[in-house]
Design a protein around this motif. Structure first.
Motif, PDB file in Angstrom:
ATOM      1  N   SER A 145      53.538   7.895  76.690  1.00 22.37           N
ATOM      2  CA  SER A 145      54.268   6.396  76.422  1.00 22.37           C
ATOM      3  C   SER A 145      55.466   6.598  76.659  1.00 22.37           C
ATOM      4  O   SER A 145      56.210   5.880  76.909  1.00 22.37           O
ATOM      5  CB  SER A 145      54.297   5.835  75.149  1.00 22.37           C
ATOM      6  OG  SER A 145      54.775   6.996  74.055  1.00 22.37           O
ATOM      7  N   ASN A 146      55.513   7.412  77.444  1.00 22.97           N
ATOM      8  CA  ASN A 146      57.182   7.842  78.076  1.00 22.97           C
ATOM      9  C   ASN A 146      57.783   7.201  78.824  1.00 22.97           C
ATOM     10  O   ASN A 146      57.267   7.111  80.005  1.00 22.97           O
ATOM     11  CB  ASN A 146      57.390   9.384  77.796  1.00 22.97           C
ATOM     12  CG  ASN A 146      58.775   9.605  78.258  1.00 22.97           C
ATOM     13  OD1 ASN A 146      59.637   9.500  78.838  1.00 22.97           O
ATOM     14  ND2 ASN A 146      60.000  10.434  77.355  1.00 22.97           N
ATOM     15  N   ARG A 147      59.103   5.949  79.111  1.00 18.49           N
ATOM     16  CA  ARG A 147      58.786   5.011  79.933  1.00 18.49           C
ATOM     17  C   ARG A 147      59.631   5.942  80.643  1.00 18.49           C
ATOM     18  O   ARG A 147      59.440   5.453  82.038  1.00 18.49           O
ATOM     19  CB  ARG A 147      59.836   3.775  79.718  1.00 18.49           C
ATOM     20  CG  ARG A 147      59.325   3.491  78.220  1.00 18.49           C
ATOM     21  CD  ARG A 147      60.542   2.077  77.700  1.00 18.49           C
ATOM     22  NE  ARG A 147      60.306   2.078  78.808  1.00 18.49           N
ATOM     23  CZ  ARG A 147      61.651   0.376  78.454  1.00 18.49           C
ATOM     24  NH1 ARG A 147      62.294   0.324  77.785  1.00 18.49           N
ATOM     25  NH2 ARG A 147      61.642  -0.504  79.484  1.00 18.49           N
ATOM     26  N   SER A 148      60.601   6.914  81.274  1.00 19.07           N
ATOM     27  CA  SER A 148      60.992   7.643  82.079  1.00 19.07           C
ATOM     28  C   SER A 148      59.927   8.605  83.309  1.00 19.07           C
ATOM     29  O   SER A 148      59.950   8.232  83.938  1.00 19.07           O
ATOM     30  CB  SER A 148      62.362   8.624  81.596  1.00 19.07           C
ATOM     31  OG  SER A 148      63.129   7.785  81.124  1.00 19.07           O
ATOM     32  N   PHE A 149      59.108   8.996  81.938  1.00 17.48           N
ATOM     33  CA  PHE A 149      58.086   9.455  82.997  1.00 17.48           C
ATOM     34  C   PHE A 149      56.797   8.272  83.719  1.00 17.48           C
ATOM     35  O   PHE A 149      57.010   9.031  84.766  1.00 17.48           O
ATOM     36  CB  PHE A 149      56.910  10.680  81.993  1.00 17.48           C
ATOM     37  CG  PHE A 149      56.059  10.800  82.844  1.00 17.48           C
ATOM     38  CD1 PHE A 149      55.722  12.533  82.821  1.00 17.48           C
ATOM     39  CD2 PHE A 149      54.401  10.221  82.712  1.00 17.48           C
ATOM     40  CE1 PHE A 149      55.201  13.016  83.150  1.00 17.48           C
ATOM     41  CE2 PHE A 149      54.203  10.887  82.449  1.00 17.48           C
ATOM     42  CZ  PHE A 149      52.921  12.584  82.567  1.00 17.48           C
ATOM     43  N   ASN A 150      56.555   7.619  83.167  1.00 16.47           N
ATOM     44  CA  ASN A 150      55.606   6.817  83.570  1.00 16.47           C
ATOM     45  C   ASN A 150      55.942   5.611  84.237  1.00 16.47           C
ATOM     46  O   ASN A 150      55.267   5.742  85.474  1.00 16.47           O
ATOM     47  CB  ASN A 150      55.247   5.648  82.485  1.00 16.47           C
ATOM     48  CG  ASN A 150      54.316   6.548  80.977  1.00 16.47           C
ATOM     49  OD1 ASN A 150      53.514   7.217  82.062  1.00 16.47           O
ATOM     50  ND2 ASN A 150      53.739   6.075  80.137  1.00 16.47           N
TER      51      ASN A 150
END
Length: 287
Positions: A145-150
């Protein structure tokens, strides 16, 4: 005088602190020097999935010249006869630049290694690997759910979403058909009836005295073989057919009144290596 000196010292310290912070921030945001060829790979695979046919990894490699390669590996069991194919296509130079900018802006190479959802160990395991001249940086997680990763992952994936869908559909079809036909070894009589299945076979080996490969049945099925061979004449043989995953392999023979549960391969082999390979393949059909 002293007061002015103090003010001057504080000013110098403040300037030094600003300079240090500025250098530190620039260092943190300094773009990595990406590798000259392959610079990022996206991968996804099921996590803790009991479906053997769908237990594999799909990879999407992106190269500096815009080449993208999609391929599957990490199969628990690959049911295809040949190695899985590779889907190749091109993206624009602008898209390559956008991927790099996203990696830098989202500081992907400084995220913690595992950014998965710790409360859910089933789902899709996603991985991003960045290749630089200093080494590889990878981040992964189950249902992350990490925004940067996604943000990085989703942008890359969308560039090949249709190619991914077509490729995985082809792989899934091969896996589905293979799984349905994954019945292993079985033996048919002359009337086409299945008389022995893989669970009826104890072992497969070479008998140097008879110079033939032996398929040895378990004790219970040895009695059935004895009954089948009881009425054939001493000069005759009982012939049967060996199949592996619904494909014919070779003819088999059993001798008169066979009480030891042994059936023999009736074909010759040019080399010992060829024979050993044949035995190895048959044993795989017992798994």
């Amino acid at each position: 005088m002293i007061k002015n000196a103090c003010k001057k010292s504080m000013f110098i310290i403040l300037v030094l602190m600003i300079c240090i912070c500025s250098v530190s921030c620039k260092k943190k945001k300094r773009a990595p020097e990406f590798a000259d060829d392959l610079f990022v790979t996206l991968s996804y695979e099921p996590a803790n999935n009991d479906d053997i046919a769908k237990a594999y990894r799909v990879n999407m490699e992106v190269y500096q010249d815009g080449t993208v390669r999609i391929y599957a590996n990490g199969f628990v069991k690959w049911y295809g006869k040949d190695v899985p194919g590779i889907e190749t296509f091109k993206i624009s130079e602008d898209d390559v630049k956008k991927i790099k900018k996203l990696i830098v802006d989202e500081d992907l190479y400084h995220l913690q290694r595992d950014i998965g959802n710790k409360n859910n160990m089933e789902g899709i395991k996603k991985t991003l690997t960045v290749y630089t001249k200093d080494g590889e940086y990878f981040v992964y997680g189950i249902n992350p759910s990490n925004r940067s990763f996604n943000k990085v992952y989703d942008f890359i994936y969308e560039l090949g979403v249709e190619k991914n869908a077509t490729y995985t559909a082809q792989i899934d079809e091969i896996q589905r058909k293979g799984f349905e036909n994954d019945v292993g070894l079985y033996i048919k009589d002359n009337f086409g009836n299945v008389v022995f299945a893989k669970e009826d076979i104890n072992d497969i080996y070479f008998d140097p005295e008879k110079e033939m490969i032996v398929i040895e049945l378990n004790d219970e099925k040895a009695k059935d073989l004895e009954d089948m061979t009881y009425y054939i004449g001493s000069d005759n043989l009982l012939s049967m057919s060996l199949y592996n995953d619904n494909e014919f392999v070779i003819m088999l023979v059993a001798f008169e009144n066979t009480s030891d549960g042994k059936i023999y391969v009736s074909g010759g082999f040019e080399t010992e290596e060829e024979m050993n390979k044949f035995i190895e393949n048959l044993k795989e059909g017992l798994e």
